[in-house]
Design a protein around this motif. Sequence first.
Motif, PDB file in Angstrom:
ATOM      1  N   GLU A 197       0.831  -1.208   0.000  1.00 56.31           N
ATOM      2  CA  GLU A 197       0.000   0.000   0.000  1.00 56.31           C
ATOM      3  C   GLU A 197       0.866   1.260   0.000  1.00 56.31           C
ATOM      4  N   LEU A 198       1.902   1.269   0.835  1.00 53.26           N
ATOM      5  CA  LEU A 198       2.776   2.440   0.911  1.00 53.26           C
ATOM      6  C   LEU A 198       3.653   2.565  -0.326  1.00 53.26           C
ATOM      7  N   CYS A 199       4.127   1.442  -0.838  1.00 49.55           N
ATOM      8  CA  CYS A 199       4.910   1.492  -2.084  1.00 49.55           C
ATOM      9  C   CYS A 199       4.077   2.098  -3.205  1.00 49.55           C
ATOM     10  N   ASP A 200       2.802   1.744  -3.263  1.00 51.90           N
ATOM     11  CA  ASP A 200       1.919   2.322  -4.279  1.00 51.90           C
ATOM     12  C   ASP A 200       1.726   3.819  -4.043  1.00 51.90           C
ATOM     13  N   LEU A 201       1.545   4.211  -2.796  1.00 56.78           N
ATOM     14  CA  LEU A 201       1.314   5.626  -2.485  1.00 56.78           C
ATOM     15  C   LEU A 201       2.494   6.482  -2.904  1.00 56.78           C
ATOM     16  N   PHE A 202       3.706   6.018  -2.617  1.00 55.73           N
ATOM     17  CA  PHE A 202       4.889   6.816  -2.924  1.00 55.73           C
ATOM     18  C   PHE A 202       5.477   6.500  -4.308  1.00 55.73           C
ATOM     19  N   GLY A 203       4.881   5.537  -4.995  1.00 53.94           N
ATOM     20  CA  GLY A 203       5.321   5.236  -6.348  1.00 53.94           C
ATOM     21  C   GLY A 203       6.652   4.519  -6.428  1.00 53.94           C
ATOM     22  N   VAL A 204       6.919   3.646  -5.451  1.00 57.07           N
ATOM     23  CA  VAL A 204       8.208   2.949  -5.392  1.00 57.07           C
ATOM     24  C   VAL A 204       8.000   1.469  -5.706  1.00 57.07           C
ATOM     25  N   PRO A 205       8.673   0.935  -6.737  1.00 59.78           N
ATOM     26  CA  PRO A 205       8.530  -0.504  -7.015  1.00 59.78           C
ATOM     27  C   PRO A 205       9.144  -1.337  -5.897  1.00 59.78           C
ATOM     28  N   ARG A 206       8.356  -2.253  -5.367  1.00 62.63           N
ATOM     29  CA  ARG A 206       8.837  -3.044  -4.230  1.00 62.63           C
ATOM     30  C   ARG A 206      10.073  -3.867  -4.599  1.00 62.63           C
ATOM     31  N   ASP A 207      10.157  -4.308  -5.848  1.00 64.80           N
ATOM     32  CA  ASP A 207      11.294  -5.133  -6.263  1.00 64.80           C
ATOM     33  C   ASP A 207      12.622  -4.380  -6.205  1.00 64.80           C
ATOM     34  N   ALA A 208      12.570  -3.047  -6.183  1.00 62.00           N
ATOM     35  CA  ALA A 208      13.813  -2.265  -6.112  1.00 62.00           C
ATOM     36  C   ALA A 208      14.360  -2.206  -4.694  1.00 62.00           C
ATOM     37  N   LEU A 209      13.521  -2.561  -3.715  1.00 68.07           N
ATOM     38  CA  LEU A 209      13.906  -2.429  -2.309  1.00 68.07           C
ATOM     39  C   LEU A 209      14.706  -3.642  -1.848  1.00 68.07           C
ATOM     40  N   PRO A 210      15.535  -3.467  -0.820  1.00 64.39           N
ATOM     41  CA  PRO A 210      16.342  -4.588  -0.322  1.00 64.39           C
ATOM     42  C   PRO A 210      15.524  -5.618   0.446  1.00 64.39           C
ATOM     43  N   ASP A 211      16.068  -6.818   0.529  1.00 58.95           N
ATOM     44  CA  ASP A 211      15.474  -7.854   1.374  1.00 58.95           C
ATOM     45  C   ASP A 211      15.747  -7.514   2.834  1.00 58.95           C
ATOM     46  N   LEU A 212      14.845  -7.937   3.711  1.00 55.04           N
ATOM     47  CA  LEU A 212      14.977  -7.656   5.137  1.00 55.04           C
ATOM     48  C   LEU A 212      15.681  -8.810   5.846  1.00 55.04           C
ATOM     49  N   VAL A 213      16.674  -8.478   6.664  1.00 59.72           N
ATOM     50  CA  VAL A 213      17.411  -9.488   7.424  1.00 59.72           C
ATOM     51  C   VAL A 213      17.393  -9.109   8.900  1.00 59.72           C
ATOM     52  N   PRO A 214      17.634 -10.065   9.808  1.00 61.84           N
ATOM     53  CA  PRO A 214      17.698  -9.733  11.239  1.00 61.84           C
ATOM     54  C   PRO A 214      18.857  -8.776  11.536  1.00 61.84           C
ATOM     55  N   ASN A 215      18.771  -8.123  12.693  1.00 61.78           N
ATOM     56  CA  ASN A 215      19.832  -7.177  13.059  1.00 61.78           C
ATOM     57  C   ASN A 215      21.129  -7.865  13.444  1.00 61.78           C
ATOM     58  N   TRP A 216      21.074  -9.106  13.875  1.00 61.56           N
ATOM     59  CA  TRP A 216      22.310  -9.837  14.125  1.00 61.56           C
ATOM     60  C   TRP A 216      22.187 -11.258  13.603  1.00 61.56           C
ATOM     61  N   GLY A 217      23.330 -11.812  13.271  1.00 60.93           N
ATOM     62  CA  GLY A 217      23.389 -13.108  12.595  1.00 60.93           C
ATOM     63  C   GLY A 217      24.130 -12.929  11.277  1.00 60.93           C
ATOM     64  N   GLU A 218      24.798 -13.958  10.831  1.00 61.93           N
ATOM     65  CA  GLU A 218      25.623 -13.849   9.626  1.00 61.93           C
ATOM     66  C   GLU A 218      24.745 -13.639   8.392  1.00 61.93           C
ATOM     67  N   VAL A 219      25.000 -12.529   7.693  1.00 66.01           N
ATOM     68  CA  VAL A 219      24.203 -12.143   6.532  1.00 66.01           C
ATOM     69  C   VAL A 219      24.914 -12.506   5.240  1.00 66.01           C
ATOM     70  N   ASP A 291      15.182 -14.782  15.690  1.00 65.52           N
ATOM     71  CA  ASP A 291      13.942 -15.528  15.916  1.00 65.52           C
ATOM     72  C   ASP A 291      12.714 -14.768  15.445  1.00 65.52           C
ATOM     73  N   GLY A 292      12.921 -13.549  14.919  1.00 67.64           N
ATOM     74  CA  GLY A 292      11.812 -12.744  14.410  1.00 67.64           C
ATOM     75  C   GLY A 292      11.177 -11.831  15.427  1.00 67.64           C
ATOM     76  N   ALA A 293      11.597 -11.912  16.690  1.00 65.60           N
ATOM     77  CA  ALA A 293      11.002 -11.068  17.731  1.00 65.60           C
ATOM     78  C   ALA A 293      11.425  -9.614  17.538  1.00 65.60           C
ATOM     79  N   MET A 294      10.432  -8.716  17.543  1.00 64.76           N
ATOM     80  CA  MET A 294      10.685  -7.291  17.344  1.00 64.76           C
ATOM     81  C   MET A 294      10.757  -6.562  18.685  1.00 64.76           C
ATOM     82  N   THR A 295      11.673  -5.606  18.761  1.00 63.41           N
ATOM     83  CA  THR A 295      11.721  -4.644  19.854  1.00 63.41           C
ATOM     84  C   THR A 295      11.501  -3.273  19.245  1.00 63.41           C
ATOM     85  N   TYR A 296      10.669  -2.469  19.901  1.00 62.07           N
ATOM     86  CA  TYR A 296      10.303  -1.152  19.373  1.00 62.07           C
ATOM     87  C   TYR A 296      10.840  -0.039  20.273  1.00 62.07           C
TER      88      TYR A 296
END
Length: 489
Positions: A197-219, A291-296
């Motif tokens: 929804e936001l990609c459409d609003l701002f006109g940004v192709p989602r495929d151009a964006l990076p993949d999401l990885v955890p904050n720690w762990g070998e990338v 483990d996917g747990a988010m801290t805000y």
Amino acid sequence: MSILAIDAGTTGVTAVVVTADGRIRAKGYQEFSQHFPQRGWVEHSPEEIWQATLEATREVLGKVDRSELTAVGITNQRETVVLWDRETLGSPRRAIVWQDRRTADICDRLRAEGHEQRVAELTGLRLDPYFSGTKLTWLAEHEPHTWALVESGRYAVGTVDSYLVARMTRGTWHVTDVSNACRTLLFDLEGGDWSDELCDLFGVPRDALPDLVPNWGEVAPTDPAVFLGLSLPIAGIAGDQQSALFGQTCFEEGESKCTYGTGSFILTNTGDAVVRSDAGLLSTAAWRGPDGAMTYALEGAIFVTGAAVQWLRDGLQVVGSAAETAAIAATVDDTDGVVFVPALTGLGAPHWDPHARGLIIGITRGTTRAHLVRATLEAIAFEVRDVLETLPGLTTLRVDGGAAANDLLCQVQADQVGRAVERPEIVETTALGAAFLAGLGTGLWASTDDLRDTWALDRRFEPAGDREALDASYARWSDAVERSKGWAG
């Protein structure tokens, strides 16, 4: 065993080597150019950022045994957008920096169309030129030939961390983490992923964006052919303010820190809950574990603090270095009525006025450079107080960043907010946080409890001074802030 941490900031790149006991063994630094093509515009050359990264790293490698290095952590200026060719890694244009104000009209347009409430609901942010999404909209509208190559998949879009990972891995990886993604206006904060929804609003192709990885762990491993002969796992990534929160070991809900850098940023850990603010603070992702747990966190973003000192040095040339400011300011007892509002790129939290501009008021024939320098340090403390006034439950504030080494500023800060200010032995906690993440991701530290044990207090500044006089000076500041608003509108 040690960790190499890269801190790609707004004015330069710092490389540090952090040992297993949490100490900084060696440091390298390289500035890069600031480009101001038009009033309110701020740009960086991606290639200069990369070369500064190599130079800072080369400097630090000359001071340590590289065989001791086990991983790389990266932290970076957030919200700045970079485009690069996926094949050549060259950039078709300069990066648009988080301080850039060119998208104020786009923000006004989207607000007038009624989008702000939905954007805030999804992202925890607000429509402001500070964030990445409107910068990408501006590129699509003003540089269509460049944007066509984004849409075709030739150009990648990312933040500075994504760009550095691409350069370090010779273009093999296009990734980012939640702490950077959540500052783009394209990330669903509670959903934890890019938003169609936001990609459409701002006109940004989602495929151009990076993949999401955890904050720690070998990338990904660095490519020794392009990264100074180093083949190390990139194992920690975080935006600079979340990295500093991690470096200050603020792992529990309610723990807070203030980083004095180009701007100043107050973050409070809110645990696993997205906490919404009615007082101009931002809801943001702090980090996500393997483990996917988010801290805000809740964040108060102040755009210009250290940059105001830099302006005194480079723009007005009234000081020779930032280190001189404490001694110069200490030659006078007060500012003699001078107030400086450093809205040099608009106002951030809690005011959020992109049309505000810098203001110096109260000047008389008796005003000296010492009064102006002291007013600049006081302005930093006032700006932080503006944010902390919205966090009534805070008891102690941990500070870090370059200006935290300034004893006068720390004392003025404690006096103004009426709370103790704690400065750790290591004030470069942004880089330290990146090292902590990478070390946690590769097993150098087994848990956050091990990291907490490395934190050491340098000095605690207790509030002092006449409360009535301090509050009067703050009221005078607040009046000046109101006068600065809307100036460029």
